[in-house]
Design a protein around this motif. Structure first.
Motif, PDB file in Angstrom:
ATOM      1  N   PHE A   1       0.844  -1.194   0.000  1.00 50.17           N
ATOM      2  CA  PHE A   1       0.000   0.000   0.000  1.00 50.17           C
ATOM      3  C   PHE A   1       0.875   1.239   0.000  1.00 50.17           C
ATOM      4  O   PHE A   1       1.905   1.283   0.664  1.00 50.17           O
ATOM      5  CB  PHE A   1      -0.874  -0.044   1.261  1.00 50.17           C
ATOM      6  CG  PHE A   1      -1.734   1.165   1.442  1.00 50.17           C
ATOM      7  CD1 PHE A   1      -2.706   1.484   0.514  1.00 50.17           C
ATOM      8  CD2 PHE A   1      -1.576   1.982   2.547  1.00 50.17           C
ATOM      9  CE1 PHE A   1      -3.504   2.596   0.681  1.00 50.17           C
ATOM     10  CE2 PHE A   1      -2.371   3.096   2.724  1.00 50.17           C
ATOM     11  CZ  PHE A   1      -3.333   3.399   1.788  1.00 50.17           C
TER      12      PHE A   1
ATOM     13  N   CYS B   1      -3.263   7.371  -1.817  1.00 50.32           N
ATOM     14  CA  CYS B   1      -4.631   6.933  -1.516  1.00 50.32           C
ATOM     15  C   CYS B   1      -5.516   8.131  -1.177  1.00 50.32           C
ATOM     16  O   CYS B   1      -5.099   9.033  -0.456  1.00 50.32           O
ATOM     17  CB  CYS B   1      -4.593   5.960  -0.346  1.00 50.32           C
ATOM     18  SG  CYS B   1      -6.211   5.486   0.235  1.00 50.32           S
TER      19      CYS B   1
ATOM     20  N   TYR C   1      -8.683   7.560   0.043  1.00 49.39           N
ATOM     21  CA  TYR C   1      -9.685   7.005   0.962  1.00 49.39           C
ATOM     22  C   TYR C   1     -11.073   6.900   0.319  1.00 49.39           C
ATOM     23  O   TYR C   1     -12.086   7.220   0.925  1.00 49.39           O
ATOM     24  CB  TYR C   1      -9.730   7.816   2.270  1.00 49.39           C
ATOM     25  CG  TYR C   1      -8.398   7.787   2.957  1.00 49.39           C
ATOM     26  CD1 TYR C   1      -8.049   6.690   3.732  1.00 49.39           C
ATOM     27  CD2 TYR C   1      -7.480   8.810   2.791  1.00 49.39           C
ATOM     28  CE1 TYR C   1      -6.794   6.629   4.319  1.00 49.39           C
ATOM     29  CE2 TYR C   1      -6.235   8.750   3.369  1.00 49.39           C
ATOM     30  CZ  TYR C   1      -5.895   7.654   4.131  1.00 49.39           C
ATOM     31  OH  TYR C   1      -4.659   7.564   4.700  1.00 49.39           O
ATOM     32  N   CYS C   2     -11.108   6.447  -0.930  1.00 52.42           N
ATOM     33  CA  CYS C   2     -12.393   6.335  -1.609  1.00 52.42           C
ATOM     34  C   CYS C   2     -13.159   5.097  -1.147  1.00 52.42           C
ATOM     35  O   CYS C   2     -14.346   4.969  -1.393  1.00 52.42           O
ATOM     36  CB  CYS C   2     -12.185   6.267  -3.114  1.00 52.42           C
ATOM     37  SG  CYS C   2     -11.394   4.752  -3.613  1.00 52.42           S
ATOM     38  N   MET C   3     -12.501   4.173  -0.507  1.00 54.38           N
ATOM     39  CA  MET C   3     -13.097   2.964   0.097  1.00 54.38           C
ATOM     40  C   MET C   3     -13.528   1.916  -0.923  1.00 54.38           C
ATOM     41  O   MET C   3     -14.159   0.935  -0.548  1.00 54.38           O
ATOM     42  CB  MET C   3     -14.301   3.323   0.979  1.00 54.38           C
ATOM     43  CG  MET C   3     -13.930   4.258   2.095  1.00 54.38           C
ATOM     44  SD  MET C   3     -15.281   4.707   3.132  1.00 54.38           S
ATOM     45  CE  MET C   3     -15.555   3.223   4.029  1.00 54.38           C
ATOM     46  N   LEU C   4     -13.199   2.123  -2.183  1.00 55.84           N
ATOM     47  CA  LEU C   4     -13.635   1.149  -3.185  1.00 55.84           C
ATOM     48  C   LEU C   4     -13.012  -0.221  -2.931  1.00 55.84           C
ATOM     49  O   LEU C   4     -13.672  -1.258  -3.023  1.00 55.84           O
ATOM     50  CB  LEU C   4     -13.239   1.660  -4.575  1.00 55.84           C
ATOM     51  CG  LEU C   4     -13.961   1.001  -5.727  1.00 55.84           C
ATOM     52  CD1 LEU C   4     -15.459   1.168  -5.559  1.00 55.84           C
ATOM     53  CD2 LEU C   4     -13.511   1.596  -7.040  1.00 55.84           C
ATOM     54  N   CYS C   5     -11.720  -0.219  -2.569  1.00 55.72           N
ATOM     55  CA  CYS C   5     -11.037  -1.500  -2.346  1.00 55.72           C
ATOM     56  C   CYS C   5     -11.721  -2.258  -1.214  1.00 55.72           C
ATOM     57  O   CYS C   5     -11.931  -3.465  -1.299  1.00 55.72           O
ATOM     58  CB  CYS C   5      -9.563  -1.266  -2.040  1.00 55.72           C
ATOM     59  SG  CYS C   5      -9.278  -0.113  -0.706  1.00 55.72           S
TER      60      CYS C   5
ATOM     61  N   VAL D   1     -11.210   0.741   5.722  1.00 56.58           N
ATOM     62  CA  VAL D   1     -10.784   2.108   5.431  1.00 56.58           C
ATOM     63  C   VAL D   1     -11.678   3.037   6.221  1.00 56.58           C
ATOM     64  O   VAL D   1     -12.891   2.836   6.285  1.00 56.58           O
ATOM     65  CB  VAL D   1     -10.933   2.416   3.919  1.00 56.58           C
ATOM     66  CG1 VAL D   1     -10.433   3.812   3.611  1.00 56.58           C
ATOM     67  CG2 VAL D   1     -10.196   1.407   3.087  1.00 56.58           C
TER      68      VAL D   1
ATOM     69  N   TRP E   1      -6.072   3.447   6.691  1.00 52.12           N
ATOM     70  CA  TRP E   1      -6.261   2.338   5.751  1.00 52.12           C
ATOM     71  C   TRP E   1      -5.588   1.139   6.385  1.00 52.12           C
ATOM     72  O   TRP E   1      -4.431   1.210   6.793  1.00 52.12           O
ATOM     73  CB  TRP E   1      -5.603   2.667   4.420  1.00 52.12           C
ATOM     74  CG  TRP E   1      -5.903   1.700   3.317  1.00 52.12           C
ATOM     75  CD1 TRP E   1      -6.858   1.847   2.371  1.00 52.12           C
ATOM     76  CD2 TRP E   1      -5.250   0.465   3.041  1.00 52.12           C
ATOM     77  NE1 TRP E   1      -6.856   0.770   1.520  1.00 52.12           N
ATOM     78  CE2 TRP E   1      -5.871  -0.095   1.906  1.00 52.12           C
ATOM     79  CE3 TRP E   1      -4.207  -0.245   3.636  1.00 52.12           C
ATOM     80  CZ2 TRP E   1      -5.486  -1.321   1.362  1.00 52.12           C
ATOM     81  CZ3 TRP E   1      -3.825  -1.470   3.095  1.00 52.12           C
ATOM     82  CH2 TRP E   1      -4.468  -1.986   1.961  1.00 52.12           C
TER      83      TRP E   1
ATOM     84  N   CYS F   1      -8.445   0.023  -7.725  1.00 53.59           N
ATOM     85  CA  CYS F   1      -7.945   1.285  -7.172  1.00 53.59           C
ATOM     86  C   CYS F   1      -7.576   2.237  -8.296  1.00 53.59           C
ATOM     87  O   CYS F   1      -6.644   1.988  -9.062  1.00 53.59           O
ATOM     88  CB  CYS F   1      -6.734   1.032  -6.291  1.00 53.59           C
ATOM     89  SG  CYS F   1      -6.074   2.562  -5.640  1.00 53.59           S
TER      90      CYS F   1
ATOM     91  N   LYS G   1      -6.365   5.128  -8.006  1.00 60.74           N
ATOM     92  CA  LYS G   1      -5.185   5.928  -7.657  1.00 60.74           C
ATOM     93  C   LYS G   1      -3.895   5.122  -7.737  1.00 60.74           C
ATOM     94  O   LYS G   1      -2.817   5.623  -7.417  1.00 60.74           O
ATOM     95  CB  LYS G   1      -5.344   6.457  -6.221  1.00 60.74           C
ATOM     96  CG  LYS G   1      -6.436   7.474  -6.081  1.00 60.74           C
ATOM     97  CD  LYS G   1      -5.933   8.791  -6.583  1.00 60.74           C
ATOM     98  CE  LYS G   1      -7.057   9.796  -6.636  1.00 60.74           C
ATOM     99  NZ  LYS G   1      -6.645  11.015  -7.306  1.00 60.74           N
TER     100      LYS G   1
ATOM    101  N   SER H   1      -2.779   3.005  -5.736  1.00 57.11           N
ATOM    102  CA  SER H   1      -2.102   2.978  -4.437  1.00 57.11           C
ATOM    103  C   SER H   1      -1.736   1.570  -4.030  1.00 57.11           C
ATOM    104  O   SER H   1      -0.945   1.385  -3.107  1.00 57.11           O
ATOM    105  CB  SER H   1      -3.024   3.533  -3.354  1.00 57.11           C
ATOM    106  OG  SER H   1      -3.532   4.753  -3.736  1.00 57.11           O
ATOM    107  N   LEU H   2      -2.360   0.583  -4.655  1.00 60.53           N
ATOM    108  CA  LEU H   2      -2.126  -0.792  -4.218  1.00 60.53           C
ATOM    109  C   LEU H   2      -1.331  -1.531  -5.272  1.00 60.53           C
ATOM    110  O   LEU H   2      -1.479  -1.288  -6.468  1.00 60.53           O
ATOM    111  CB  LEU H   2      -3.472  -1.495  -4.005  1.00 60.53           C
ATOM    112  CG  LEU H   2      -4.300  -0.911  -2.869  1.00 60.53           C
ATOM    113  CD1 LEU H   2      -5.701  -1.453  -2.917  1.00 60.53           C
ATOM    114  CD2 LEU H   2      -3.667  -1.244  -1.546  1.00 60.53           C
TER     115      LEU H   2
HETATM  116  S1  SF4 Z   1      -6.314   2.157  -1.801  1.00 59.32           S
HETATM  117 FE1  SF4 Z   1      -7.232   2.908  -3.681  1.00 59.32          FE
HETATM  118  S2  SF4 Z   1      -9.290   2.022  -3.724  1.00 59.32           S
HETATM  119 FE2  SF4 Z   1      -8.518   1.808  -1.632  1.00 59.32          FE
HETATM  120  S3  SF4 Z   1      -9.272   3.612  -0.557  1.00 59.32           S
HETATM  121 FE3  SF4 Z   1      -7.220   4.120  -1.316  1.00 59.32          FE
HETATM  122  S4  SF4 Z   1      -7.568   5.074  -3.295  1.00 59.32           S
HETATM  123 FE4  SF4 Z   1      -9.465   4.015  -2.757  1.00 59.32          FE
END
Ligand code: SF4
Ligand code: SF4
Lengths: 146, 361
Positions: free
Chosen positions: A43, A48, A50-54, A65, A72, A89, A91, A93-94
């Motif tokens: 990560f 990130c 923090y959109c919480m999609l993951c 999250v 996270w 994701c 962004k 980020s992962l």
């Molecule tokens: S890791 Fe990516 S998908 Fe998950 S909360 Fe962060 S930006 Fe969103």
């Protein structure tokens, strides 16, 4: 009593006695993981948003999250390394690394039986002026840092 | 004569997974067998209520650690037919190749377990050493040895480059050559013939009557194979079901030995026929939520598997159900166990290739 010369496995077994073992001497000789092997999730806290999609898409519910606290967290031992979070994701980020998950000792199990492997990141909120307004989401309160 | 009841399982040296048979014996003869399942029920079908349909495939894969690829594939094929998604050609061929490689893997695993059950540890090691090479192919191409997670609804996640495919084919053909020596042991060793020949004979009529599936039916001379329905690109493959007529434990071993060769040949045909090139489309992403219901059939290493999927237009499916081949073969197994000697029970149970995790989900 069958004739041992007619037993097809006997020559094989004799050959095996003098040939190299098929196994590796594991802790001393480790085969590197293949490129592209699915190992652990890594990560990047900087990108990130923090959109919480993951967390929503994770089939094992391994990710938590918190948008308000800007944390996270992943339970590495719950993660099934499916790679969905990496795909969704936006962004980037992962990422999935080839390293296998860490081995844990029994002493690392928490007092209430919590499994080890919990990893958590926290990013302090930027100054209130740089937070873009998101409809319906209250601006996070300034936090104390990681 | 007085009858004795012996519990066979859930913990038994020959059983890789928990199955219970209450064997009712008269002297050494088994008069009746009462099966009980339910020791490793995990409620995976129920998880459709919590996991969205897009991610359910990863749960379905975990039904079984041996045919995990085909479970994932079966789920995705079902959803694709509900949502009318067409799989890109290369993705379909890749699925077929992975499916056949996992059949080889499964049969090698089973041959090893079978050898172990009739006391041939050396042979067990040989089979599993070869299986290890197949697992390496899987790890290289899908990222996982057992759980592959490459199937997506509408295609596959990863590609295998053409040069890699050629290398895999060479590796498989070499493995097939090396396997010939091991296969000869299964076919010619007098102790194996003595232990398995003529034991647990399932006649063709009985196999039909109890609806045996997969290698179990084929060993009794029934040329049934779900791949022949031609779905999932199997219609472009030349394929003749492997059958034997004896119907005994040895015939079931021989069917699986020959199916390993057959699968290597199918992989060869697939690599020849699939579209070549880099960057071909692999995934047609589905749109919206599924609505409708479907039955899907696939030929797994153990026989025909049936999936039922019912979707109601939401993100979570209404019902997902899998009828796995071991479940279909349990009546045949009970039929064979009745009337055999107690010492033959382990071999008979193993030659149906029981996968209890599949059966109970
Ligand atoms: S890791 Fe990516 S998908 Fe998950 S909360 Fe962060 S930006 Fe969103
Ligand atoms: S890899 Fe899969 S199981 Fe692991 S955290 Fe990501 S989505 Fe969850």
């Amino acid at each position: 009593m069958p004739n041992p010369l007619k037993l097809p496995m006997i020559p094989r077994a004799l050959r095996n006695l003098v040939s190299k073992p098929a196994t590796r001497r594991y802790p001393f000789e480790i085969r590197p993981r293949f490129a592209g092997a699915r190992g652990t999730i890594e990560f990047d806290v900087e990108t990130c948003n923090y959109c919480m999609l993951c967390a929503r898409r994770c089939p094992a519910a391994a990710i938590t999250v918190s948008r308000e606290e800007r944390t996270w967290a992943i339970e590495q031992l719950t993660c099934i390394a499916c790679g969905v979070c990496v795909d969704v994701c936006s962004k980037h980020s992962l990422s999935m690394s080839v390293n296998s998950r860490a081995v844990h000792l029994r002493s690392e199990v928490g007092p209430q039986g919590q499994r080890p492997g919990h990893e958590e990141w926290h990013k302090p909120a930027p100054a209130a002026t740089d937070i873009p307004a998101v409809a319906g989401v209250p601006a996070p309160a300034a936090s104390q840092g990681a | 004569m007085r009858r004795t009841t012996i519990p066979f399982g859930p913990q038994h040296p020959v059983l890789p997974e928990p199955l219970v048979l209450d064997l009712i014996l008269e002297d050494e003869k088994v008069i009746d067998a009462i099966p009980t399942i339910g020791y490793i029920h995990r409620g995976l079908e129920m998880m459709v209520e919590r996991v969205e349909y897009t991610e359910m495939g990863f749960v379905v894969e975990r039904i079984c650690g041996i045919c995990s690829f085909m479970h994932g594939m079966g789920y995705c094929v079902s959803l694709e037919s509900i949502m009318n998604v067409e799989v890109p050609e290369r993705a379909g061929w890749l699925r077929l190749i992975w499916a056949e490689i996992s059949r080889i893997q499964s049969h090698l695993l089973w041959l090893g377990l079978g050898a172990d059950a009739f006391g041939f540890e050396n042979l067990f090691m040989h089979c599993w050493r070869m299986r290890e090479q197949i697992l390496d192919i899987f790890e290289k191409t899908t990222g996982g040895r057992i759980i592959h997670s490459v199937n997506r609804i509408g295609g596959v996640k990863r590609d295998i480059s053409d040069s890699e495919l050629a290398a895999i084919l060479v590796q498989l053909q070499e493995l097939g050559e090396a396997f010939k020596t091991t296969a000869r042991v299964f076919g010619t060793d007098p102790s194996i013939a003595h232990r398995l020949g003529g034991v647990g004979v399932l006649s063709m009529e009985d196999a039909r009557a109890v609806d045996a599936v997969g290698p179990m039916a084929r060993a009794s001379g029934i040329a049934t194979d779900t791949r022949l329905i031609g779905a999932n690109f199997y219609d472009r493959i030349e394929l003749e079901p492997v059958t034997e007529t004896a119907g005994d434990c040895l015939a079931r071993v021989v069917v699986r030995l020959r199916e390993i060769d057959q699968s290597i040949d199918i992989v060869r045909q697939a690599i020849e026929k699939m579209p070549k090139g880099e960057g071909l489309p692999l995934e047609n992403k589905p749109r919206g939520n599924p609505n409708g219901e479907v039955f899907t059939r696939l030929e797994q290493p153990r026989g025909e598997v049936l999936y039922y999927v019912k979707a109601n237009g939401t993100k979570n499916l209404e019902r997902f159900r899998a009828r796995t081949p071991t479940f279909a073969n349990i009546p045949a197994m009970i039929k064979l166990v009745k009337g055999c000697d107690l010492a033959d029970v382990p071999n008979i149970i193993l030659t149906i290739d029981p996968c209890i995790s599949c059966t109970e989900r």
